[in-house]
Design an enzyme around this catalytic site. Structure first.
Site, PDB file in Angstrom:
ATOM      1  N   VAL A   1       0.856  -1.182   0.000  1.00 22.62           N
ATOM      2  CA  VAL A   1       0.000   0.000   0.000  1.00 22.62           C
ATOM      3  C   VAL A   1       0.896   1.237   0.000  1.00 22.62           C
ATOM      4  O   VAL A   1       1.946   1.252   0.653  1.00 22.62           O
ATOM      5  CB  VAL A   1      -0.933   0.027   1.230  1.00 22.62           C
ATOM      6  N   GLU A   2       0.480   2.279  -0.681  1.00 22.85           N
ATOM      7  CA  GLU A   2       1.318   3.444  -0.927  1.00 22.85           C
ATOM      8  C   GLU A   2       2.023   4.014   0.308  1.00 22.85           C
ATOM      9  O   GLU A   2       3.216   4.337   0.240  1.00 22.85           O
ATOM     10  CB  GLU A   2       0.505   4.560  -1.614  1.00 22.85           C
TER      11      GLU A   2
END
Length: 563
Positions: free
Chosen positions: A351-352
């Site tokens: 996830v970013e």
């Protein structure tokens, strides 16, 4: 020395009185994760009481807060009051969690600049090193390219085009094109942590992400020694935290403000969950997955199942585990399918903001994961995307044009949500899967006996259009890089070729002329080897036995379900 340390701990009014009019303020926060929302809201309260500071320019690594909280709460108050002197403009990669900020930009009330999240995160790091800006290929051929006729490098309104405070320039190095991103160095940094000791050392032990807080603090300090203000949950004795747990060293922090617990949540739904911050581990995540699956329709489930097959084929091709990214919406559901099929240990999601592994959360919790195996800084995470270190990404889409260019951020008549992390991930993923419904709006589709049936409705909105409203993925750049690009819908599957889209698979029960070609604004080529999508995808009451496809091909050293 004691007095100097004591002065670090102040109330917001004392601190904000020192912020000058016209300051540039950088703020951490990926939605509510690591968001110093208390600082932002209190700063605005101080302005309303005193009239200062005003004419501020904000630089966000993503968005500080979520709907009704932080950035969005302040933007709503500005919009409804009509008093616009507090803020002159903002550089903001994503307004999906701040619709009121989007309105301020779209109605030309404040300057609006939009870069991708990874660009903003790495820009802070470059500025912290004293460099003039960020040099990257991200943004070429899309709306962040200064040659784009509509947005000229992420200039989202007339005020931005007039002021050009955040600039993107085309640069050539050894005959290759790059973009140079530049914006004002921050005078003030708003960051967040969990704990500060008496020296101002900031740790992040209860946070669900680390994001770019260190880079943001450093960016404010380089050359002109700006002010760094940290929001924390608690204050403890000097040096009581392990040195390795400190994310921002105390000498970089000017002020520490202790915030009430109600404004220090990990995510939109969780004030504190130890499995989000990596302090605990939940081995059985089925209950969490099933909770996420409640919001998934049968049509969305079918699309996620076909995306899972695409990833399964990559596992057998590479003979090893995959590292992937899943975007917002239908792509997140792919992880549910992989877990149902017993393949969760073969696919490591990222996830970013920095999480690896576990189960990525959606909605107002997007950006964190339950039981991650690792949490790294956001600029480092985006290096995995931009550098093609990940194997694949599954992303959503709003519109696709004949060349295969994708819009995932804006439709006419709606508000700008901003690009988010999409442009970086879409450019870097060597295997890119766009997954979404074939049309938007209200569509009467249903699945029965392993087939899909489509009834026409007047409110269907075509997504395969001649001209997209905002280009966030460039098909021509993808072809230059040799990316493998697939577009998955419930009605059919397309591949990107040098001649544009090619229809390669059609769903059982679908009439190609009526349900696919008749619902596109352009002609599309049909493969000579057109196949029917795997019927197992549409038997939604049963598993697809994907594990059996993989187990004989993938390295035996990789455990399945912990075996």
């Amino acid at each position: 020395m004691y007095d100097m340390m004591e002065r670090k701990f102040a109330n917001p009014e004392e601190v904000f009185a020192d912020i000058k009019d016209g300051s540039v303020i950088a703020s951490s926060g990926f939605n509510r994760a690591m968001a110093p929302e208390y600082l932002l809201e209190k700063l605005y309260d101080h302005y309303r009481e005193t009239g200062h500071p005003k004419h501020l320019f904000f630089e966000f690594e993503t968005t500080t807060g979520m709907p009704g909280i932080g950035t969005d709460k302040v933007a709503k108050q500005i919009y409804e009051s009509g008093d616009t002197e507090f803020i002159d403009g903002m550089l903001i990669p994503f307004t999906g969690f701040s619709p009121w900020s989007a309105k301020l930009i779209q109605e030309n009330i404040v300057e609006g600049y939009m870069w991708a999240i990874g660009v903003a995160a790495n820009w802070f790091r470059e500025v912290a090193a004293g460099r003039p800006g960020l040099l990257t290929k991200v943004g070429l051929g899309i709306f962040m390219d200064p040659r784009d006729p509509d947005f000229q490098g992420g200039l989202m309104n007339e005020r931005a085009r007039s002021r050009r405070r955040a600039n993107v320039s085309l640069v050539h190095i050894d005959g290759e094109e790059y973009l140079l991103y530049r914006a004002p160095q921050p005078d003030v940094a708003f960051i967040r942590g969990t704990t500060s000791d008496e020296q101002g050392n900031i740790s992040v032990e209860e946070e669900g992400a680390v994001t770019s807080v260190l880079s943001i603090a450093q960016a404010a300090k380089v050359r002109h020694r700006g002010t760094v203000i940290a929001q924390v949950k608690r204050i403890t004795k000097c040096c009581s935290r392990p040195a390795k747990s400190i994310e921002v060293p105390g000498p970089l922090v000017d002020y520490v403000i202790k915030a009430p617990r109600e404004v220090q949540w990990q995510t939109g739904s969780y004030e504190y969950h130890p499995a989000i911050s990596g302090e605990d581990y939940i081995p059985d995540l089925n209950e969490i997955l099933m909770e996420s699956a409640k919001n998934m329709s049968p049509i969305e489930y079918v699309i996620a199942r076909r995306a899972a097959i695409e990833l399964t084929d990559l596992m057998t091709k590479y003979g090893r585990t995959l590292v992937i990214n899943l975007g917002i919406g239908i792509p997140v559901y792919t992880s549910i399918v992989l877990n149902q099929e017993g393949l969760q240990n073969y696919v490591i999601g990222t996830v970013e903001p920095g999480a690896w592994g576990g189960v990525s959360l959606a909605g107002n919790d997007f950006g964190v994961a339950i039981s991650p195996s690792a949490l790294i800084r956001m600029p480092d995470q985006f290096a995995n995307y931009e550098g093609s270190i990940i194997d694949a990404a599954v992303l959503g889409f709003m519109q696709v044009d004949p060349a295969g260019n994708v819009n995932a951020s804006y439709l006419p008549g709606s508000v700008f949500t901003g690009p988010g992390g999409f442009p970086v991930i879409a450019r870097g993923a060597p295997n890119l899967i766009f997954a979404g419904r074939f049309t938007a709006g209200k569509t009467d589709e249903y699945i029965r006996d392993g087939r899909i049936f489509v009834n026409r409705t007047d409110s269907e909105k075509i997504k395969f259009v001649r001209k997209i409203a905002l280009k966030v993925f460039s098909a021509s750049e993808a072809m230059k890089q040799g990316q493998n690009v697939t577009y998955i819908t419930e009605r059919g599957v397309f591949r990107l070729t040098s001649d544009g889209l090619l229809l390669t698979e059609v769903a059982p029960g679908i009439d190609i002329d009526r349900d696919i070609l008749g619902m596109m604004e352009y002609e599309v080529r049909i493969s000579d080897d057109l196949r029917e999508m795997d019927p197992a995808i549409f038997d939604i009451s049963s598993r697809m036995n994907l594990r059996s496809r993989v187990i004989s091909e993938v390295t035996e050293n990789v455990p399945i379900n912990g075996e």
